[in-house]
Enzyme design. Structure first.
Site, mmCIF file in Angstrom:
data_model
loop_
_atom_site.group_PDB
_atom_site.id
_atom_site.type_symbol
_atom_site.label_atom_id
_atom_site.label_comp_id
_atom_site.label_asym_id
_atom_site.label_seq_id
_atom_site.Cartn_x
_atom_site.Cartn_y
_atom_site.Cartn_z
ATOM 1 N N LYS A 60 30.508 46.610 46.609
ATOM 2 C CA LYS A 60 30.923 45.459 47.424
ATOM 3 C C LYS A 60 30.211 45.456 48.763
ATOM 4 C CE LYS A 60 35.411 43.926 45.778
ATOM 5 N NZ LYS A 60 36.798 43.656 46.118
ATOM 6 N N LYS A 75 30.284 42.906 34.743
ATOM 7 C CA LYS A 75 31.711 42.649 34.520
ATOM 8 C C LYS A 75 32.060 41.180 34.770
ATOM 9 C CE LYS A 75 34.696 43.693 37.666
ATOM 10 N NZ LYS A 75 35.576 44.307 38.673
ATOM 11 N N LYS A 130 36.204 37.353 39.135
ATOM 12 C CA LYS A 130 36.576 36.124 39.831
ATOM 13 C C LYS A 130 35.629 35.828 40.984
ATOM 14 C CE LYS A 130 41.098 38.326 41.077
ATOM 15 N NZ LYS A 130 41.086 39.638 40.869
HETATM 16 P P1 TYM Z 1 41.511 43.234 40.455
HETATM 17 O O1 TYM Z 1 42.290 42.195 41.169
HETATM 18 O O2 TYM Z 1 40.039 43.262 40.631
HETATM 19 O O3 TYM Z 1 41.791 43.165 38.919
HETATM 20 C C1 TYM Z 1 43.122 43.197 38.439
HETATM 21 C C2 TYM Z 1 43.190 43.917 37.103
HETATM 22 O O4 TYM Z 1 42.325 43.277 36.165
HETATM 23 C C3 TYM Z 1 41.408 44.231 35.628
HETATM 24 N N1 TYM Z 1 40.125 43.558 35.414
HETATM 25 C C4 TYM Z 1 39.455 43.609 34.267
HETATM 26 N N2 TYM Z 1 39.734 44.226 33.103
HETATM 27 C C5 TYM Z 1 38.828 44.089 32.114
HETATM 28 N N3 TYM Z 1 37.683 43.370 32.245
HETATM 29 C C6 TYM Z 1 37.373 42.747 33.402
HETATM 30 N N4 TYM Z 1 36.258 42.040 33.512
HETATM 31 C C7 TYM Z 1 38.278 42.862 34.481
HETATM 32 N N5 TYM Z 1 38.294 42.362 35.752
HETATM 33 C C8 TYM Z 1 39.436 42.822 36.306
HETATM 34 C C9 TYM Z 1 41.286 45.310 36.685
HETATM 35 O O5 TYM Z 1 40.845 46.528 36.135
HETATM 36 C C10 TYM Z 1 42.700 45.382 37.203
HETATM 37 O O6 TYM Z 1 43.498 46.185 36.379
HETATM 38 N N6 TYM Z 1 42.233 47.386 43.054
HETATM 39 C C11 TYM Z 1 42.840 46.504 42.082
HETATM 40 C C12 TYM Z 1 44.169 45.913 42.538
HETATM 41 C C13 TYM Z 1 45.191 46.918 42.934
HETATM 42 C C14 TYM Z 1 45.902 47.772 42.055
HETATM 43 C C15 TYM Z 1 46.799 48.490 42.890
HETATM 44 C C16 TYM Z 1 45.851 47.989 40.681
HETATM 45 C C17 TYM Z 1 45.649 47.156 44.188
HETATM 46 N N7 TYM Z 1 46.616 48.089 44.152
HETATM 47 C C18 TYM Z 1 47.665 49.462 42.340
HETATM 48 C C19 TYM Z 1 46.714 48.944 40.134
HETATM 49 C C20 TYM Z 1 47.594 49.660 40.970
HETATM 50 C C21 TYM Z 1 41.880 45.348 41.848
HETATM 51 O O7 TYM Z 1 41.041 45.020 42.647
HETATM 52 O O8 TYM Z 1 42.107 44.680 40.754
#
Ligand code: TYM
Length: 351
Positions: A127, A210, A213
């Site tokens: 990032k 990947k 969004k």
């Molecule tokens: P975020 O918002 O990027 O994504 C949320 C969840 O979706 C999954 N994900 C995917 N899985 C498969 N293929 C993809 N292309 C894909 N894009 C996103 C992510 O692996 C995630 O599970 N850091 C985290 C948010 C967070 C969090 C937490 C998660 C903050 N605190 C505590 C678990 C526990 C994040 O940016 O997810």
């Protein structure tokens, strides 16, 4: 040199099973979020496990968010959770900024985690890119707030997509270091739950990236707000090679785009990729893509319709999030008070 990660204690206290996970409302929910996370959140809830799910708005602001859009996206994500099957009575559903225990514990973890641990986070490096001097301090500390999200509930299991694996390893390191530093068996060492056919859904334009969004190309992803026509078009236009589907999953090894579409099909249908390949061995994409588009529309359209219905009543969404925040706070606050006690803070304010 950063301090080395310490080894886990030999006899961790038994912690009751509790699931925590979160999604950033930094854009609309994608098919990647749905298959890699949300669909599995619903499955865990339906298995009867205690589940706590959070829209991590404080994480979202580690990169610039337009305030009007952020509020809309947070409500839309909440609507997406409910439309996909999260029942706010059985699961706790809330937005992070309403439960201040997260940032309080996050600060304490900033004092536990080491700079070296954070500098090794590949998501930060991706990032920040070449611009690391100019990104927010919050982006650097992001994983310690994430550890706080999880450990404020003493959660034991965290369902996520593959991209979060390293962050969860860091959460384990923080729990272990806290327990060792203060000679307590207080925090569980969490288990990542990364399972199913779609733990890493790839971009429809490039099978090596990947689905995200934040990808500038809307054609690269399916949004949970896309209508049937748009979903169909995006899948039909998805990048693929010229060969038919192989007759064994091993044949997908060096074909990232084909593998991605097969995995998406498998995850949507609730099959394994091997089952999909058995059904479509030798099929051309001219046959497979329309079948995948029909399946995606059949699975996603009811969610989109329900999301749109829920979004007509934003006050009701806010009410649900507020109620979830009260329940989340009731779990996290006592944990945090114990942490303050362990680390030697005076807590004498009359309540
Ligand atoms: P975020 O918002 O990027 O994504 C949320 C969840 O979706 C999954 N994900 C995917 N899985 C498969 N293929 C993809 N292309 C894909 N894009 C996103 C992510 O692996 C995630 O599970 N850091 C985290 C948010 C967070 C969090 C937490 C998660 C903050 N605190 C505590 C678990 C526990 C994040 O940016 O997810």
């Amino acid at each position: 040199m950063s301090e080395p990660v310490q080894t886990p204690q030999t006899s961790p206290a038994p912690f009751p099973t509790r699931i925590f996970s979160g999604i950033q409302p930094s854009g609309g929910l994608t098919l990647g979020n749905y298959l890699g996370a949300l669909k599995r959140f619903v499955e865990k809830q339906d298995e009867g496990i205690e589940t706590v799910y959070c829209l991590v708005d404080m994480h979202a602001i580690t990169v610039w968010q337009d305030p009007v859009k952020l509020r809309h996206q947070t409500r839309e994500a909440a609507a997406g959770f409910i439309a996909a099957g999260i029942d706010p009575k059985r699961s706790i559903l809330f937005n992070q900024s309403q439960v201040t225990a997260h940032v309080e514990l996050g600060w304490i973890f900033n004092c536990i985690a080491r700079m070296g641990w954070m500098s090794r986070m590949t998501q930060f490096k991706d990032k920040a890119g070449k611009n690391s001097e100019n990104v927010s301090l919050g982006l650097f500390a992001y994983p310690s707030l994430m550890a706080a999200d999880i450990l404020a509930y003493k959660a034991t299991h965290v369902p996520v997509g593959e991209d979060q694996k390293q962050h969860l390893e860091l959460c384990r390191d923080i729990a272990i270091k806290f327990n060792n530093d203060y000679k307590v068996d207080f925090f569980p060492v969490v288990e990542p739950v990364i399972e199913g056919a779609a733990t890493r859904v790839m971009s429809l334009r490039d099978g090596t990236n990947k689905m995200s969004k934040s990808d500038p190309s809307d054609q690269s992803r399916i949004n949970l707000t896309d209508d049937a026509d748009t979903i169909g078009k995006k899948i039909r236009k998805a990048k693929t090679d010229m060969d038919p589907l192989p007759d064994h999953v091993d044949g997908l090894k060096d074909r990232p785009e084909a593998k991605n579409l097969v995995n998406i099909y498998a995850a949507l249908a609730g099959h394994t990729p091997a089952q999909v390949i058995r059904d479509y061995a030798g099929a051309q994409f001219g046959t497979f893509k329309p079948a995948l588009a029909d399946l995606a529309v059949a699975k996603l359209e009811p969610i989109t319709t329900e999301m749109n219905r829920l979004m007509k009543d934003p006050a009701e969404i806010d009410r649900i999030l507020g109620e979830g925040a009260v329940r989340a706070d009731a779990l996290a606050r006592p944990v945090l008070e114990q942490v303050y006690d362990i680390i030697g803070m005076i807590r004498s304010k009359p309540f």
